[in-house]
Design a protein around this motif. Sequence first.
Motif, mmCIF file in Angstrom:
data_model
loop_
_atom_site.group_PDB
_atom_site.id
_atom_site.type_symbol
_atom_site.label_atom_id
_atom_site.label_comp_id
_atom_site.label_asym_id
_atom_site.label_seq_id
_atom_site.Cartn_x
_atom_site.Cartn_y
_atom_site.Cartn_z
ATOM 1 N N LEU A 1 1.121 2.153 6.009
ATOM 2 C CA LEU A 1 2.328 1.919 5.230
ATOM 3 C C LEU A 1 2.160 2.404 3.802
ATOM 4 C CD1 LEU A 1 3.395 -1.599 6.548
ATOM 5 C CD2 LEU A 1 4.473 0.596 6.987
ATOM 6 N N MET B 1 2.553 6.097 4.104
ATOM 7 C CA MET B 1 3.916 6.491 4.462
ATOM 8 C C MET B 1 4.925 6.162 3.362
ATOM 9 S SD MET B 1 4.288 7.993 7.419
ATOM 10 C CE MET B 1 6.001 7.761 7.802
ATOM 11 N N TYR B 2 4.850 4.939 2.897
ATOM 12 C CA TYR B 2 5.953 4.459 2.044
ATOM 13 C C TYR B 2 5.510 3.943 0.669
ATOM 14 C CZ TYR B 2 8.065 4.587 6.669
ATOM 15 O OH TYR B 2 8.473 4.989 7.898
ATOM 16 N N GLU C 1 3.724 1.497 -0.064
ATOM 17 C CA GLU C 1 4.070 0.077 -0.121
ATOM 18 C C GLU C 1 2.901 -0.721 0.408
ATOM 19 O OE1 GLU C 1 7.481 -0.507 2.401
ATOM 20 O OE2 GLU C 1 6.873 -2.514 3.009
ATOM 21 N N VAL D 1 1.782 -4.181 2.035
ATOM 22 C CA VAL D 1 2.291 -5.381 2.700
ATOM 23 C C VAL D 1 1.254 -6.475 2.625
ATOM 24 C CG1 VAL D 1 3.297 -6.268 4.806
ATOM 25 C CG2 VAL D 1 3.514 -3.851 4.261
ATOM 26 N N ASP E 1 2.587 0.798 16.560
ATOM 27 C CA ASP E 1 3.675 1.308 15.732
ATOM 28 C C ASP E 1 3.582 2.814 15.656
ATOM 29 O OD1 ASP E 1 4.025 -1.342 15.368
ATOM 30 O OD2 ASP E 1 3.521 -1.375 13.231
ATOM 31 N N SER E 2 4.742 3.384 15.456
ATOM 32 C CA SER E 2 4.781 4.839 15.401
ATOM 33 C C SER E 2 5.428 5.297 14.123
ATOM 34 C CB SER E 2 5.558 5.360 16.623
ATOM 35 O OG SER E 2 5.719 6.748 16.523
ATOM 36 N N TYR E 3 4.789 6.231 13.411
ATOM 37 C CA TYR E 3 5.352 6.769 12.177
ATOM 38 C C TYR E 3 5.240 8.272 12.211
ATOM 39 C CZ TYR E 3 4.814 1.930 10.746
ATOM 40 O OH TYR E 3 4.886 0.577 10.689
#
Lengths: 201, 881
Positions: A29, A32-33, A35, A37, A46-48
């Motif tokens: 994450l 990707m973002y 961010e 968590v 999970d798929s990104y």
Amino acid sequence: MSKKPAAAPTLHKVIMVGSGGVGKSALTLQFMYDEFVEDYEPTKADSYRKKVVLDGEEVQIDILDTAGQEDYAAIRDNYFRSGEGFLCVFSITEPESFDATQEFREQILRVKNDENIPFLLVGNKSDLADKRRVPLEACRDRARAWAVPYVETSAKTRDNVDKAFLMLIREMSRQKLGLPPAPSPAPARRPRCAPPCCCLS
Amino acid sequence: MGPPPVVTGISPKEGPPGTRVTIRGEFLGTSAIDLIGLKICGCDCLLSAEWKSKNKIVARSGPCKGRGDIIVTTKSGGEGTSTVQFRGYHESIGPVKESAVWVEESIPPAMPWGRRPMSPVSYTPPDPLGLSTEGDDCKFPEEELHELFPDGSGKLSDENFQPGWYLLEHHSNTSYEDLKAGMVFLQRKVEGQKEGQLSFLKANTGAVMDQLDRLVLLKNMYEEDQRKNGKEPLPSLQAAIEDSISLADSLFSEILSRKENADKTREALSLLTRHKFLFQLPSSIDRNIRKKEYDLVVNDYTRVKNLFGNTDIKLFQKILAEIDKKIDDLKTRLYNRMKTMPINVQEQTNYIRLLISLNWEGDAAWTAITSRKDYLMSLMNKVKDHFKKKEDQENNEKGKRKVKESENEGSWSTTRMLWCGAACGALSTELNALWPLARRYFAGELGGQPSASERHDSLKEMIIAAVELFSEHMRACLLSGGGGGGGGGLPADAMRARLNANLRDLRETYDALLKLDLPSQPLSIVEKVIFDYRVYGMTVFLQRAHKRVKGLAEKETWKIEEFSDYGAITNLPHLLQTYVTEALSSIHKCVLISGRREGALLAEGSEPANAAQRHIQQILLAFVAALRQLALHHDGDQDFNNTSLSVALDQRLEESQDASRDTSSWQQRLLVAGANAQYTRRVILPAIAAAANQYGFPNPTQALQATKDSLISLESTIAETYLEHKGDPLVGTIEPSMYMGRHRTDADAAVDDARPYVYEIINNLIAVHAEVDSVCGAASSRYVRDICETVCEELARLAACAPPVCTRAAAVQARLEYTLLRRAAADHLTRKAENYLTEALATIPPLENEEDKKRMEELIAGFEKKMELQLASLNCNMETV
């Protein structure tokens, strides 16, 4: 591969492996973002997918974030089969997760049946240096033994996160382009890899 | 239009329906309402979508199967794309497997009417290879299958069935041996089918027979059923259903009714609690009325009217009616209480307000005003009756003993004073209460119709009536009775004190009324009463003085107090002065001073001023009358003491002289009275005028003038009387004594002396002079002169009557005598007297020879020498005057 149109940028399938709670999803994450968590929620799968520019070329990276828990161990084989590169993550505060990397490595090698599969050993949670329980030397030794790069990251501070992913992707694209597969192991890689590794701490 | 949403992440990437999915990406909407569409594998999941941020949505997957895109649609960016896919799959779930879906375990496997939802998924044909499937756990990645067999399908029933897919999907881990066995099984099966229908029947004879049996059985049962229940099975069914319904009803009716009752009870209880206020109001009103907390009652009442005034509920209406009745009672009670006197204004006002807030239909305040006025009237009447009665009682008690005195007390009695005080108090307090009440009423503070035009007039009438009644009573109380004489039996001090007290009461009332700002009409009535009372007081004082002056006659002691310039006077004039001055000062002190907003008592030309003038005149005239009475009335036996008159005619007895010495003789009194009159006229009257001025009375010129005139006439009367009584005897003695001494002188006898009668006359004159002088002093000349005149007149008469003088000696004699007389009384002779003497001398022949003349002069000188003392006594006072 036939499913995707040829015009599409090269797709690199990365699989995050490692014990539960070491920070695979957090790293993903963050990458990707941007961010972090805080709350922990065990992942199933999970798929990104994201486009990144690597060395002037746009590539697509598909990240499969897998479950670290043993409950899902049975379905790992299927996932591993489709993987083209692996980020094997452990927590430097948790020796058990470090030990588990051995099993993941073996399983990957068995499924992929390729010694030179792009692989990166990642020691996460470098921000918790005061709680460190896995010595840096042990990590390096293992990476050397496997002839893979070792990176220490912090999903919290985004330290080395991009670097880890980009290193892996670079390796993968090199392999796909039919370049000399993984440069000769230990002796050859060390000088090349040493500078990036020096930022470990 | 912003950029379209792009989904770049899915967590997890697969799951059964209802999986909680976190969708990540970019431009996933600017807000929750911007998100208008979410499809996962073609299933609309917007309902469960939870927009977290523009990068994140949390949703639950729908009942989809297989792989599919996640399409986010936003208002701002339109329909988006997805770089990741979600795979939905259906788990065969059972009691031991964890599931997000509720598994109905109690449903029987087959319901008679077959309502079980038959999902097509649940039908899985038996494995054609006769091998057990591997289960879902070790699945061959579907994606790869799709890649391997792009146009194929793993389903046996599909047209594009690909055996490879099927095998990979279901038997990817099956060993080669097993697969071979499965192959054999399949081949056998196919061959079995190939043998045709017969072989099929053969192979399944048992089953076919069984089916036929069943069909026959079914037909039989059906026919029997039809026979038993007729062609229509429904009526019986309906009947049964209805039966069951009625049975159920009967079973539950009791419970239901009980429940209904319970509900009703509960409802009623809740109603009671909810409207506790209303239901308790009647008793609380009673309680508050008992406690006299009327304000609370009014508040409650207003509240209940607001809350339930328009209610349609019978029960409430009933309670409201009850409350209304109570309130009506209360109103009547308040009304009566408000009307009931005595009551203080505060309380009354409170009652009025309460009545107003209770919507009393009448004009409560007006009633209060009226009742207050009535009360005032009756109170005054009561006061009057009370004191009248008391007075009567006292009169009756006293009457037996001393009727006169109590009558005399009249308006000055203590009872009257108390009456006055009480009436004044009543009037001022009641008006004090009534007027502000009325004012507030007209200011509109107390409701009613204060604007009604007749109200003002009637209030005015009321107040005037009350004040008039008061004034009437006060007149009756203070201005009547006692026969006008006023306080005869009462000492002046007490009277003055009472007058003052009464006046003070009246004035206090007047002040109180002034403070109330009453209209001028009632004020003037009260003022009139005060004024009249003041006039009355003045009159009473003057009458008193009058009476006392009248009584002065009895008080005369004839004790001579002093010798004034006008002769000896008694204390009578001073008493007069004292009385009048006292009266004036009393009047001045008590009534003359005007109170606030009162008219001057003795304004110029006003009635009281005239009355005062009249009274003063009366007093003074009464004094004159008293003097006159004293001077002119004498007892019959007490006559003029003329003993000193004639030595020769000694007619008096010694005894009578002695008797009259004790008191002063009448002639003395006469003279004293004359002196008094004169003194009064000259000294006292101006003094009285001064006193009147000093005490602020108008100058009683008219009275003084009248008195002066009257006094002058009295004086002259006295003088005449005196002369009459004194001169007549004196004159009467002349003739006899003249003749007694032979008036006819001898012709030859030598004239050597005057005859005795001359001496007698002189002596008498001296006596009179002495007497008058002793009494009247300087004023005596008048009397002496008159007497001389009379004497001269008599002599002239005698000379005229006597025979003409023939002899010389007689002529000398007569001349001598006249000359001597003239000489003696020279200072007292008036012109008239001179004339008389000259007339008498004229009858006598003049002296002819020198000898006679000489002789005459000698004789006169001798006479003068001889009578020097007497002459001196006769004239000395004249000189001193």
